[in-house]
Design a protein around this motif. Sequence first.
Motif, PDB file in Angstrom:
ATOM      1  N   SER A  51       0.824  -1.206   0.000  1.00 14.68           N
ATOM      2  CA  SER A  51       0.000   0.000   0.000  1.00 14.68           C
ATOM      3  C   SER A  51       0.859   1.257   0.000  1.00 14.68           C
ATOM      4  O   SER A  51       0.612   2.197  -0.755  1.00 14.68           O
TER       5      SER A  51
ATOM      6  N   ILE B  71       2.465   1.756  -3.443  1.00 14.06           N
ATOM      7  CA  ILE B  71       1.480   2.223  -4.427  1.00 14.06           C
ATOM      8  C   ILE B  71       1.209   3.710  -4.240  1.00 14.06           C
ATOM      9  O   ILE B  71       1.201   4.486  -5.200  1.00 14.06           O
TER      10      ILE B  71
ATOM     11  N   VAL C 270      -3.027   4.832 -10.410  1.00 14.64           N
ATOM     12  CA  VAL C 270      -3.750   4.208  -9.305  1.00 14.64           C
ATOM     13  C   VAL C 270      -4.612   5.272  -8.633  1.00 14.64           C
ATOM     14  O   VAL C 270      -4.120   6.310  -8.212  1.00 14.64           O
TER      15      VAL C 270
ATOM     16  N   PHE D  31      -6.290   2.215  -3.227  1.00 13.42           N
ATOM     17  CA  PHE D  31      -5.929   0.856  -2.846  1.00 13.42           C
ATOM     18  C   PHE D  31      -6.361   0.659  -1.401  1.00 13.42           C
ATOM     19  O   PHE D  31      -6.077   1.490  -0.538  1.00 13.42           O
TER      20      PHE D  31
ATOM     21  N   MET E 165      -7.508  -2.656  -5.853  1.00 10.76           N
ATOM     22  CA  MET E 165      -6.821  -1.492  -6.409  1.00 10.76           C
ATOM     23  C   MET E 165      -7.608  -0.963  -7.605  1.00 10.76           C
ATOM     24  O   MET E 165      -7.851  -1.695  -8.569  1.00 10.76           O
TER      25      MET E 165
END
Length: 147
Positions: A78, A81, A98, A101, A120
Amino acid sequence: MVVNELQSVETFIRGLYPSTTYKQTVPKKPAADTFVIRLLTDGRANETHTSIRVERTYQIVYYGSAPSDVLTKMDTLSRAIYQTEQIPINASARFIRVGAFSYSAPFQTEGDLYACIGVMETHVREERTQVASPLIGEVRTEINTQI
């Protein structure tokens, strides 16, 4: 393209955990230290006359031997990301962006393993195929000097 993007997500996670096992379907008997990366949804929207916005949701499941192992792996993922906010697409200069998430609390599986499920949300833009316009064959200039 979706297969390449799925593999790109795997490559991103593999960069964090190179010795971990990776699968794209949930095994009947998962082993500890295994990530499963699956496509959940694919939606498309017209964005402009030259591009389409493709929104995809991926499910990332991690199987580990203890709740602390599962939480540590998912928390590290996490953080990675959200630090980058994008995942490079393999063999391309493009990125998967992204949006969010999140992951669940660990739970025990039938095989005495623990698992955690992450979701995600991503999006990419795809270029529409453009119709080729005919080339200009000749340009002439005429100057009229009469007033």
